[in-house]
Design a protein around this motif. Structure first.
Motif, short mmCIF file in Angstrom:
data_model
loop_
_atom_site.label_atom_id
_atom_site.label_comp_id
_atom_site.label_asym_id
_atom_site.label_seq_id
_atom_site.Cartn_x
_atom_site.Cartn_y
_atom_site.Cartn_z
N ARG A 150 0.84 -1.20 0.00
CA ARG A 150 0.00 0.00 0.00
C ARG A 150 0.87 1.25 0.00
NH1 ARG A 150 -5.34 -1.08 0.95
NH2 ARG A 150 -5.84 -3.03 2.04
N GLU A 154 0.90 4.08 -2.90
CA GLU A 154 0.69 5.48 -2.59
C GLU A 154 1.84 6.34 -3.10
OE1 GLU A 154 -0.58 9.11 -1.15
OE2 GLU A 154 -1.69 7.25 -1.48
N LEU A 174 -8.83 3.56 -8.46
CA LEU A 174 -9.26 3.27 -7.10
C LEU A 174 -9.47 1.78 -6.89
CD1 LEU A 174 -11.81 6.18 -6.46
CD2 LEU A 174 -9.61 5.84 -5.34
N SER A 175 -9.98 1.09 -7.90
CA SER A 175 -10.20 -0.35 -7.78
C SER A 175 -8.87 -1.07 -7.58
CB SER A 175 -10.91 -0.88 -9.02
OG SER A 175 -11.19 -2.26 -8.89
N ARG A 176 -7.84 -0.65 -8.28
CA ARG A 176 -6.53 -1.28 -8.11
C ARG A 176 -5.96 -1.00 -6.72
NH1 ARG A 176 -3.68 -2.28 -13.48
NH2 ARG A 176 -5.23 -1.81 -15.07
N VAL A 177 -6.15 0.23 -6.26
CA VAL A 177 -5.56 0.64 -4.97
C VAL A 177 -6.31 0.02 -3.79
CG1 VAL A 177 -5.06 2.63 -3.51
CG2 VAL A 177 -4.66 2.77 -5.96
N THR A 178 -7.62 -0.17 -3.93
CA THR A 178 -8.43 -0.66 -2.81
C THR A 178 -8.82 -2.12 -3.01
OG1 THR A 178 -10.41 0.27 -3.88
CG2 THR A 178 -9.28 1.63 -2.24
N ASN A 179 -9.70 -2.39 -3.98
CA ASN A 179 -10.24 -3.75 -4.14
C ASN A 179 -9.16 -4.78 -4.40
OD1 ASN A 179 -12.77 -2.70 -3.79
ND2 ASN A 179 -13.31 -2.68 -5.95
N ASP A 182 -6.96 -5.26 -1.31
CA ASP A 182 -7.74 -5.97 -0.29
C ASP A 182 -7.89 -7.44 -0.65
OD1 ASP A 182 -8.04 -3.73 1.24
OD2 ASP A 182 -10.03 -3.23 0.49
N ASN A 253 -16.67 -0.28 -11.00
CA ASN A 253 -16.35 0.74 -9.99
C ASN A 253 -16.14 2.10 -10.62
OD1 ASN A 253 -16.52 -1.00 -7.86
ND2 ASN A 253 -14.34 -1.43 -7.74
N GLU A 257 -18.38 5.28 -9.63
CA GLU A 257 -17.73 6.48 -9.08
C GLU A 257 -18.07 7.71 -9.91
OE1 GLU A 257 -14.73 9.51 -8.45
OE2 GLU A 257 -15.01 8.35 -10.28
N SER A 363 -5.25 -10.16 -9.05
CA SER A 363 -5.23 -8.84 -8.43
C SER A 363 -3.80 -8.32 -8.30
CB SER A 363 -5.88 -8.90 -7.04
OG SER A 363 -7.28 -9.11 -7.15
#
Length: 639
Positions: A150, A154, A174-179, A182, A253, A257, A363
């Motif tokens: 992470r 960032e 955002l999907s790559r950074v979060t979903n 995760d 996503n 968004e 992922s």
């Protein structure tokens, strides 16, 4: 303010499972020490759990031996008792009991059986505690690794050029950074410790099985190739579906968004039906990909259970024959049946985890694609960074060329000199390169050829922070964050005092409406700034530009959201602000353009005309045509 391809789908390429898997394992390199400790603890835990059935087999032999011995005459030896059975014609029974340890006339030794059972309890308890310790280490290792990933993502986002963000929708990023991160973390938590345990169990059980009976061990191994074949075939068909599943997740996503943040526009223009239809199509694509991925991978477990049951049947039949021949004791066969279960169960678990592993690696590859994206050109180090000796705002473009894509030239060999204090209006049709020119000046994009000089210094030799610190921007799309009005105005100049903030607001004619708010300058805005009108938001961003006191001003449709009266006030303020400062104005409103010192008319990335308003009208060229088609209707408004 974007290049071609904005909001496009993520790049589609085949899944490099092996390469991405190796790279994912490489992320654990800083945790080598903990991983080795976890491996040692797991080896001890698995070793204890593997030895348990063998000890239980000994308890079975004690019970069965005591049962047989209690029914035989006392005073005989084992050999004499077996010889007596053969003399009576029970050679089969004698052969079966030959491998059993018993004493004629003595029943079950419950003390010995109890001691064995206590030993088994202690062994399994120790194995469980060690497994718990290993699980704690595994959780810590995985959590720290995902934490570092992470951090890396960032940091990567701050190094990405604007061109990357233009080509990817916000929802996809955002999907790559979060979903995706995760999902990767959950996959590692669910598989890493269990996978290691299963592999160690397979090795340990196989070793004990060969120790007890090489023949039965070979029988158990007969079905291993079949298991591998099932796992490989199912895995190859499931992997593309997992890739499609996470690509569909990113696209969905992105749509959600964009529709959520722009719900006002969607309603104003009556696009609810189109938005819902697009959502339905993308949701259906995600449903199909997810269903197929889970369905195909779900075949794995029942198929592996079937193969495991075949192993169990083969071991039971061959083991029974070995007991009948006296080669093995009943306890050994009982232990071996347990081992066959222990052997097939981790094989089934490994195969069942294939779907999780495939999803996690899919992922991981999407995260690695982000981490591998081309970064901004490196900044010059502090010792070699150049800076203008006397910043005055003189801008020179020398044979500047730029293109968003290699096959589509946009700006070719553009040369221009802007003297300090001049106001330059840039006009032209959509796609002419107006905003691109400003993006090059701010180094949001790097020039493809030529160079841009600021007060004689090549901006490529300056740090981006220092370059942009001397440039103030007011864009058509306002940007406010959750905080007080004073904090929003002071953004970028954190050392500003309240008096300086209020002075900047007065200069931008924002002070009056701010003081009418319940808490004045301490009024808290939400993330969208919905507590103030569009025109008031624009005034706040203009006040922010006043406060930064820049050498160069960039105004991109800065007055498009204010009424005529407010625009007149802003124009007067801009005249004061622009004094002795270079200003670049991208505008379509006549009042802004006609007052500029220099008007640049751009078409297809080139400056086709240059001059003031009157001279360009008199020339009857591109500006005159643009004026007649777009600006003539605005004369009544400003005169």
């Amino acid at each position: 303010m974007s290049g071609p391809g904005m909001g496009g789908a993520p790049p589609r390429r085949s899944m490099d499972f092996k390469g991405s898997g190796k790279r994912l394992l490489g992320q654990f390199r800083p945790e080598r020490g903990r991983l080795l400790l976890m491996l040692a603890v797991l080896v001890a835990s698995v070793g204890l759990s593997v030895i348990g059935p063998k000890i239980l087999g000994h308890a079975t032999d004690l019970v069965f031996g005591g049962f047989i011995g209690g029914r035989m005459p006392d005073g005989l030896t084992k050999e004499q008792a077996l010889e007596g059975l053969r003399e009576r014609g029970d050679s089969g029974a004698a052969d079966m009991l030959a491998g059993l340890d018993f004493t004629p006339g003595q029943g079950i030794d419950f003390g010995a059986v109890g001691g064995v059972l206590l030993t088994v309890v202690a062994v399994y308890a120790a194995s469980g505690l060690l497994m718990l310790w290993a699980g704690r280490i595994s959780t810590r290792v995985i959590t720290r690794t995902v934490f570092r990933m992470r951090e890396g993502v960032e940091a990567k986002l701050s190094r990405l050029p604007l061109s990357y963000l233009d080509k990817q929708s916000r929802g996809e990023v955002l999907s790559r950074v979060t979903n995706d991160i995760d999902n990767l973390g959950q996959t590692l938590q669910q598989t890493m410790g269990q996978l290691t345990t299963s592999l160690l169990t397979i090795v340990g059980v196989l070793g004990v099985m060969f120790w007890i009976s090489p023949l039965l061990a070979l029988v158990a191994l007969v079905t291993v190739p079949l298991s591998a074949l099932v796992a490989t075939r199912v895995g190859k068909r499931a992997q593309p579906q997992f890739v499609a599943q996470w690509k569909s997740t990113g696209a969905l996503n992105a749509h959600i968004e964009e529709m959520y943040t722009g719900h006002g526009l969607v309603k104003v223009f009556g696009r609810q039906r189109e938005s819902a239809e697009t959502f339905a199509v993308q949701n259906e694509a995600l449903f199909k990909a997810g269903f197929m991925a889970q369905f195909i991978s779900g075949i794995m477990q029942p198929a592996m259970m079937f193969v495991g049951n075949l192993t169990y049947v083969l071991v039971a039949v061959v083991g029974g024959l070995r007991v009948a021949s006296g080669t093995l004791s009943i306890g050994d066969v009982q232990a071996f049946v347990q081992y066959s279960r222990q052997f097939s169960q981790p094989l089934t678990q490994v195969a069942s985890m294939a779907n999780l592993i495939q999803s996690g690696v899919a992922s991981a590859e999407r995260v690695f694609e982000l981490l591998d994206a081309e970064e901004l050109s490196p900044e010059p180090d502090e010792a070699h960074a150049q800076r203008p000796a006397d910043p005055r705002g003189r801008v020179e473009l020398e044979n500047v060329s730029f293109r968003y894509t290699e096959d589509r030239p946009l700006i070719e060999n553009l040369s221009l000199t802007v003297e300090p204090g001049q106001t330059v209006a840039i006009v032209g049709p959509t796609g002419a390169g107006k905003t691109t020119l400003v993006n090059l000046l701010l180094r949001f994009y790097e020039v493809g050829g030529g160079r841009i000089l600021l007060d004689g210094t090549d901006i490529a030799a300056m740090s981006r922070e220092e370059l942009r610190a001397g440039i103030g921007m007011v864009l058509q799309d306002t940007w406010l964050f959750g905080g007080t009005i004073a904090e929003n105005i002071a953004y970028g100049t954190g050392s500003a005092t309240r008096e300086q903030v209020e002075e900047a607001a007065r200069a931008a004619h924002a002070d009056r409406f701010i003081r009418t708010l319940p808490d004045g300058y301490d009024t808290v805005l939400d993330d969208e700034g919905d507590t103030v009108s569009a025109g008031e938001k624009q005034l706040l961003t203009i006040a922010r530009a006043f406060l930064s006191n820049p050498v160069i001003l960039v105004l991109d449709e800065a007055t498009s959201s204010v009424d005529t009266r407010t625009e007149v006030l802003i124009q007067r303020a801009m005249e004061r602000l622009a004094a002795e400062r270079t200003s670049f104005v991208i505008a379509h409103r006549l009042s802004t353009i006609r007052d500029a010192d220099v008007i640049l008319v751009m078409e297809n990335g080139s400056i086709v005309e240059q001059g003031d308003h009157e001279s360009l009208l008199a020339a009857g060229g591109a500006y005159a045509r643009l004026y007649r088609s777009q600006f003539a209707a605005a004369v009544a408004e400003v005169e």
